[in-house]
Design an enzyme around this catalytic site. Structure first.
Site, PDB file in Angstrom:
ATOM      1  N   ARG A  96       0.821  -1.213   0.000  1.00 36.81           N
ATOM      2  CA  ARG A  96       0.000   0.000   0.000  1.00 36.81           C
ATOM      3  C   ARG A  96       0.857   1.266   0.000  1.00 36.81           C
ATOM      4  NH1 ARG A  96      -3.076   1.903  -2.664  1.00 36.81           N
ATOM      5  NH2 ARG A  96      -4.069  -0.145  -2.634  1.00 36.81           N
ATOM      6  N   LYS A 133       2.562  25.002  -2.442  1.00 33.44           N
ATOM      7  CA  LYS A 133       1.251  24.491  -2.012  1.00 33.44           C
ATOM      8  C   LYS A 133       1.269  22.971  -2.102  1.00 33.44           C
ATOM      9  CE  LYS A 133      -1.207  28.699  -3.326  1.00 33.44           C
ATOM     10  NZ  LYS A 133      -2.239  29.311  -4.190  1.00 33.44           N
ATOM     11  N   LYS A 165       5.930  39.627  -1.402  1.00 29.70           N
ATOM     12  CA  LYS A 165       4.504  39.498  -1.705  1.00 29.70           C
ATOM     13  C   LYS A 165       3.703  40.633  -1.076  1.00 29.70           C
ATOM     14  CE  LYS A 165       2.978  35.383  -2.269  1.00 29.70           C
ATOM     15  NZ  LYS A 165       2.412  34.032  -2.073  1.00 29.70           N
ATOM     16  N   ASP A 214       0.352  38.858 -10.497  1.00 37.77           N
ATOM     17  CA  ASP A 214      -0.578  38.002  -9.756  1.00 37.77           C
ATOM     18  C   ASP A 214      -2.026  38.405 -10.008  1.00 37.77           C
ATOM     19  OD1 ASP A 214      -1.111  35.906  -7.891  1.00 37.77           O
ATOM     20  OD2 ASP A 214      -1.513  37.417  -6.370  1.00 37.77           O
TER      21      ASP A 214
END
Length: 281
Positions: A96, A133, A165, A214
């Site tokens: 798994r 992200k 930013k 942006d």
């Protein structure tokens, strides 16, 4: 092209230990130790990523592996990705974890390749870029998968590059921010986010090397690029786009004279590729 990072084996083993902290209770309870052969197959067409990590995991636990494929290969539905042989306890212990690992990474690589091909068809010099992200703890895997799919990795962390930013500019002017960033050291590129033509011009004049436009519409981006050209600033900077760009609209943005398009969706909304492990005997 930047080489994709090597994932530490200790981190891969930790994933197995998370899934089986005290062993595989079911397999150890009902099956005696015995050898078997199994195939890991793709249930859908995909770009393969995570194969090297899967091979290293199985090898660490004493399972033999055989494959003719490599990370980055295009794989058809129904194809065998890896044939393994060894003790069934070891194979099922890792099953798994390995499927989750390759499924996630191949899902990211597949989507990345599809979107990069859309962009290349319109603008061969433009690349898409992965962002920060990512799921906590999985960034190095997610970034590697995006790179295998053809994306620029962008920043791995806040320590890699300077990106000014809007959250910074709420407390300092753009010009002063770039000046302070330059004074802090000369060995990192400085990128500045711009939300208007005026912001972009100010950033370029202050010495930013990358301007991140942006959440701008294509028409606004085109006007911004033209304004930089009119002031002979366009060739001094790289232009990156981000915000609100989807696979349905990316061709409109790629058609502009831009260098990078960063896409959080490459890693924050992941659809795992479908894989299976089938035991022969």
């Amino acid at each position: 092209m930047i080489r994709a990072p090597e994932i530490p084996l200790s981190r891969l083993i930790a994933f197995v230990e998370e899934d089986a902290p005290f062993g595989d209770l079911t397999t150890e309870s009902i099956l005696p130790a015995q050898s078997c052969i199994a195939d890991i197959k793709a249930r859908e067409e995909l770009i393969l990523a995570g194969l090297s990590e899967m091979v290293r995991l199985f090898t660490h636990y004493g399972v033999q592996t055989e494959t003719t494929l490599h990370d980055g290969d295009s794989v058809r539905a129904g194809s065998t990705i890896l044939t393994i042989s060894g003790d069934v306890h070891s194979i099922l212990l890792i099953e798994r974890t390995s499927l989750n690992l390759v499924g996630r990474m191949s899902g990211i690589a597949t989507r990345t390749r599809q979107i990069q091909e859309m962009v290349t068809a319109v603008n061969p010099s433009c690349r898409i870029a992965a962002t920060r992200k990512t799921a906590p703890g999985l960034r190095i895997l997610d970034k590697k998968a995006a790179m295998i799919g053809g994306a620029d990795p962008h920043r791995y962390s806040l320590s890699d590059a300077i990106l000014i930013k809007d959250t910074h500019r709420a407390l300092i002017s753009l010009k002063d921010a770039i000046s302070r960033a330059r004074a802090a050291g000369i060995y990192h590129r400085i990128e500045a986010e711009a939300e208007s033509i005026e912001d972009a011009i100010e950033a370029a004049q202050a010495g930013a090397e990358i301007i991140l436009l942006d959440n701008m519409e294509p028409a606004h981006i085109q006007k911004t690029i033209q304004a930089l050209k009119d002031l002979n600033l366009r060739n001094d900077v790289l232009i990156e786009l981000s915000g609100g760009i989807t696979p349905d609209t990316i061709h409109q943005y790629a058609a502009l004279e831009v260098d990078r398009i960063s896409l959080g969706m490459l890693t924050h909304t992941v659809r795992n590729a479908d894989l299976s492990l089938e035991i022969r005997h």
